[in-house]
Design an enzyme around this catalytic site. Structure first.
Site, PDB file in Angstrom:
ATOM      1  N   GLU A 150       9.770  -0.237  -5.243  1.00 21.33           N
ATOM      2  CA  GLU A 150      11.066  -1.177  -5.330  1.00 21.33           C
ATOM      3  C   GLU A 150      11.066  -2.780  -5.937  1.00 21.33           C
ATOM      4  OE1 GLU A 150      12.387  -0.211  -1.822  1.00 21.33           O
ATOM      5  OE2 GLU A 150      14.746  -0.572  -1.707  1.00 21.33           O
ATOM      6  N   ALA A 185       2.779   2.847  -5.404  1.00 22.64           N
ATOM      7  CA  ALA A 185       2.761   2.447  -6.324  1.00 22.64           C
ATOM      8  C   ALA A 185       1.197   1.545  -6.500  1.00 22.64           C
ATOM      9  CB  ALA A 185       3.974   1.376  -6.991  1.00 22.64           C
ATOM     10  N   ARG A 245      25.292   8.090  -5.324  1.00 22.60           N
ATOM     11  CA  ARG A 245      26.230   7.343  -3.948  1.00 22.60           C
ATOM     12  C   ARG A 245      26.875   6.757  -3.559  1.00 22.60           C
ATOM     13  NH1 ARG A 245      19.444   7.269  -2.995  1.00 22.60           N
ATOM     14  NH2 ARG A 245      19.671   9.947  -2.385  1.00 22.60           N
ATOM     15  N   GLY A 260      12.138  13.213  -2.388  1.00 21.61           N
ATOM     16  CA  GLY A 260      11.373  13.748  -3.146  1.00 21.61           C
ATOM     17  C   GLY A 260      11.423  12.809  -4.478  1.00 21.61           C
ATOM     18  N   LEU A 264      10.246   7.056  -6.312  1.00 22.03           N
ATOM     19  CA  LEU A 264       8.891   7.407  -6.456  1.00 22.03           C
ATOM     20  C   LEU A 264       8.262   7.807  -7.528  1.00 22.03           C
ATOM     21  CD1 LEU A 264       8.323   9.780  -3.599  1.00 22.03           C
ATOM     22  CD2 LEU A 264       8.563   7.051  -3.525  1.00 22.03           C
ATOM     23  N   ARG A 284      21.322   3.380  -8.258  1.00 22.21           N
ATOM     24  CA  ARG A 284      19.801   4.002  -8.888  1.00 22.21           C
ATOM     25  C   ARG A 284      19.898   5.840  -8.560  1.00 22.21           C
ATOM     26  NH1 ARG A 284      15.716   6.358  -4.652  1.00 22.21           N
ATOM     27  NH2 ARG A 284      17.026   5.882  -3.864  1.00 22.21           N
ATOM     28  N   HIS A 305      22.838   3.810   1.678  1.00 26.02           N
ATOM     29  CA  HIS A 305      22.596   5.352   1.504  1.00 26.02           C
ATOM     30  C   HIS A 305      23.884   5.751   2.261  1.00 26.02           C
ATOM     31  CE1 HIS A 305      20.708   9.286   2.309  1.00 26.02           C
ATOM     32  NE2 HIS A 305      19.937   9.169   1.080  1.00 26.02           N
ATOM     33  N   HIS A 353      20.111   0.742   2.022  1.00 25.55           N
ATOM     34  CA  HIS A 353      18.638   1.746   1.958  1.00 25.55           C
ATOM     35  C   HIS A 353      18.131   1.345   0.828  1.00 25.55           C
ATOM     36  CE1 HIS A 353      16.646   5.126   1.090  1.00 25.55           C
ATOM     37  NE2 HIS A 353      17.426   5.952  -0.328  1.00 25.55           N
ATOM     38  N   SER A 362       0.513  -1.567   0.277  1.00 23.04           N
ATOM     39  CA  SER A 362       0.506   0.319   0.107  1.00 23.04           C
ATOM     40  C   SER A 362       0.690   1.299  -0.157  1.00 23.04           C
ATOM     41  CB  SER A 362      -0.691   0.108   1.445  1.00 23.04           C
ATOM     42  OG  SER A 362       0.070  -0.097   2.528  1.00 23.04           O
ATOM     43  N   ALA A 410       9.873   8.039   3.051  1.00 25.71           N
ATOM     44  CA  ALA A 410      10.826   8.837   2.162  1.00 25.71           C
ATOM     45  C   ALA A 410      10.471  10.077   2.079  1.00 25.71           C
ATOM     46  CB  ALA A 410       9.594   8.511   0.579  1.00 25.71           C
ATOM     47  N   GLU A 438      19.803  17.729  -5.411  1.00 26.69           N
ATOM     48  CA  GLU A 438      20.815  15.839  -5.017  1.00 26.69           C
ATOM     49  C   GLU A 438      21.507  14.929  -5.772  1.00 26.69           C
ATOM     50  OE1 GLU A 438      17.459  12.847  -3.755  1.00 26.69           O
ATOM     51  OE2 GLU A 438      16.665  14.585  -2.375  1.00 26.69           O
TER      52      GLU A 438
HETATM   53  C1  SIN Z   1      16.845  10.656   0.426  1.00 23.25           C
HETATM   54  O1  SIN Z   1      16.250  11.770   0.821  1.00 23.25           O
HETATM   55  O2  SIN Z   1      17.838  10.917   0.949  1.00 23.25           O
HETATM   56  C2  SIN Z   1      16.406   9.879  -0.032  1.00 23.25           C
HETATM   57  C3  SIN Z   1      15.981   9.792  -1.488  1.00 23.25           C
HETATM   58  C4  SIN Z   1      16.195   8.799  -2.651  1.00 23.25           C
HETATM   59  O3  SIN Z   1      16.844   7.970  -1.903  1.00 23.25           O
HETATM   60  O4  SIN Z   1      16.016   9.276  -3.133  1.00 23.25           O
END
Ligand code: SIN
Length: 543
Positions: free
Chosen positions: A375, A15, A290, A48, A392, A386, A244, A351, A12, A45, A115
């Site tokens: 995911e 997606a 990352r 964004g 998202l 990624r 992460h 993550h 839920s 999350a 980011e």
């Molecule tokens: C974050 O807010 O660092 C995570 C965002 C993500 O994993 O896409």
């Protein structure tokens, strides 16, 4: 008696809810979710959704950033499709009531964050609680639909497929494998129910709980990948587990993320002595991809013997920090850390699962009438690493595409009668007084994966991990068939299956690329620029 519907949605998050809302006009939808409906990874999350909305941005730039992050393994056609279809899906979310943060001096313009790996500001967000805003709006819309029914605290155990029915004598022919639903544990009663549907969507999220340290919620136990795998679905690129770089390091908190958006607004990584170290690892410094940042932190911690590094945003105006990151600011303050005045202790943690059940461009798996989105799925978007905030985005784009395709499948399958499906057979299982076995194996798998299958790998550690997982797996299977099913046992069986798939996939990739870094093959090998596919029928050659 089976619970029937046209569509069965397992999960839920963004997606599942997006899909459910889109198909609810065409049929009945049962949404099965293993805790409360908002207990999802989506809800947590922070960062964004990446989408091209800025005046200085272009689809080509978003495509090239995604490809660069994916390190040669993204499927370019999928990347282009997702990037192009992002902006209309964002507009839909706004129409559904999601309140994204607008520019301070122009309420008609969305504020765009930045980011790692993005060459432009393109992260649409709701302060630092984007997932919560999305989940809240979608749940509110779902509650208005008479066709959507939620089954909370219901955990899907296994998929019901044609072959399984054939084995148990319920159908007589099997042309190609197809899905009819799932056996689901009602956690309140301990009973297993049969859910049948003409179309089934798996959107159970990822598998962060396979690792000892993760910022994922407790629900992230790889249930969808494990159930899909057991049913014969193809699983792709599971070696690419994203760590992460910045999760809060604090004894009282087990999984709190410090969003990458904080670095996007200028925060720098420093060691305990105040040295900013990222310039030594990548020209993009703190906003490098990352995998690079997580490895750099891991190397620094190993070099210094420190338990963590620090993220410093104290040079920014305190009011700006409080307004832009109210959730992170408040959570840290509660623990005695004022992020406007002192650096935040952080460590990398598991993550995101970049691999998953392989799907086509409409979210269809290789099992007919079984879809996977979010995911849990592998679409080809993420490649070997990624790009931040593309997940998202992928979920809303694919939920839309899957919903369109599923409505057509429904029309096709309407004519079929429901099969006679036998009730779940407990096989004389009795209650266990050995819960300690389950708890021990949970802990052992997660510790083993963290130590042997983590940010830096080696063939010998992977092989040791595989031997151990094989033994634990045998123990679990024995336990599974002899004792009454509990949710802990189902989840344990799933994390064990996913751990085995990650290890086998990692052993099969004899190079370092993106998130998969191994001491035995430290370079990228262009001859190996292809996906790793695992299925029940053929695990990859991993000797
Ligand atoms: C974050 O807010 O660092 C995570 C965002 C993500 O994993 O896409």
């Amino acid at each position: 008696m089976a619970v029937t519907s046209d569509f069965l949605v397992i999960g839920s998050g963004i997606a599942g809810l997006s899909f459910a809302l889109k198909v609810a006009g065409s049929g009945t939808v049962n949404v099965v979710t293993k805790k409360e409906r908002s207990d999802t990874n989506t809800n947590l999350a922070q960062g964004g959704i990446a989408a091209v909305l800025g005046d200085d941005d272009s689809l080509d730039l978003h495509v090239s950033d995604t490809l660069a992050s994916g390190d040669g393994l993204c499927h370019e056609d999928v990347v282009r499709l997702v990037v192009e279809e992002g902006p209309p899906r964002i507009r839909e979310l706004i129409e559904l009531g999601v309140q994204f943060t607008a520019e301070e001096n122009d309420a008609g313009k969305l504020q765009l964050g930045r980011e790692g790996g993005h060459s432009r500001r393109r992260i649409i967000h709701a302060q630092d609680m984007t997932g919560r805003a999305v989940e809240k709006a979608l749940l509110a819309r779902a509650a208005e639909s008479p066709n959507i029914v939620f089954y909370e605290n219901h955990l899907a155990i296994d998929l019901i497929t044609q072959t399984k029915l054939l084995r148990r004598g319920a159908v007589t022919t099997v042309s190609s494998e197809r899905c009819w639903g799932a056996y689901v544990l009602d956690k309140a009663t301990g009973k297993v129910k049969t859910f049948l549907a003409r179309v089934v969507l798996l959107c159970t999220g990822g598998s962060g709980k396979v690792y000892l340290y993760t910022n994922n919620p407790d629900v992230a136990t790889g249930d969808g990948v494990a159930a899909g795998y057991r049913a014969g679905a193809l699983v792709t690129n599971m070696e690419f587990v994203q760590f992460h770089p910045t999760c809060l390091f604090h004894p009282k908190v087990k999984n709190f993320l410090i969003s990458e958006a904080v670095r996007g607004e200028g925060a720098r990584l420093i060691d305990a002595r105040g040295r900013a170290f990222m310039a030594e690892y990548h020209p993009l410094k703190d906003l490098a991809f990352r995998d690079v940042v997580a490895r750099a932190i891991d190397a620094e911690m190993k070099k210094t013997g420190d338990d963590c590094v620090f993220l410093d945003i104290t040079h920014r105006d305190p009011d700006f920090v409080r307004n832009r990151f109210p959730n992170i600011h408040a959570a840290c303050l509660e623990l005695g850390i004022d992020i406007t005045r002192e650096p935040i202790p952080v460590v990398p943690a598991a993550h995101y699962q970049c691999g998953g059940l392989a799907t086509d461009q409409n979210g269809r798996t290789n099992l007919r009438y079984l879809y996977a989105v979010g995911e849990v799925a592998f679409t080809g978007l993420h490649g070997a690493n990624r790009l931040a905030s593309n997940s998202l985005l992928e979920a809303v784009v694919y939920a839309h595409r899957a919903a369109m395709a599923a409505k057509e499948d429904l029309v096709r399958r309407m004519k079929k009668n429901w099969p006679e499906v036998p009730d779940w057979d407990p096989l004389g299982a009795e209650d266990s007084d050995e819960a300690i076995v389950v708890a021990h194996n949970w802990d052992e798998i997660r510790r083993l994966m963290w130590n042997y299958v983590g940010i830096v790998r080696s063939t010998s550690r992977l092989k040791k991990a595989r031997r151990r997982i094989q033994m634990i797996s045998e123990e679990i299977e024995e336990y599974y068939w002899n004792y009454t099913i509990t949710s802990d046992l189902v989840e344990l069986r799933n994390i064990c299956a996913v751990a085995g798939i990650i290890i086998d996939s990692a052993l099969a990739r004899k190079e370092s690329r993106g998130l998969h870094y191994t001491l035995d093959f430290q370079e990228k090998d262009e001859r190996l620029a292809h996906d790793t596919v695992v299925s029940l029928a053929s695990r990859p050659a991993a000797a």
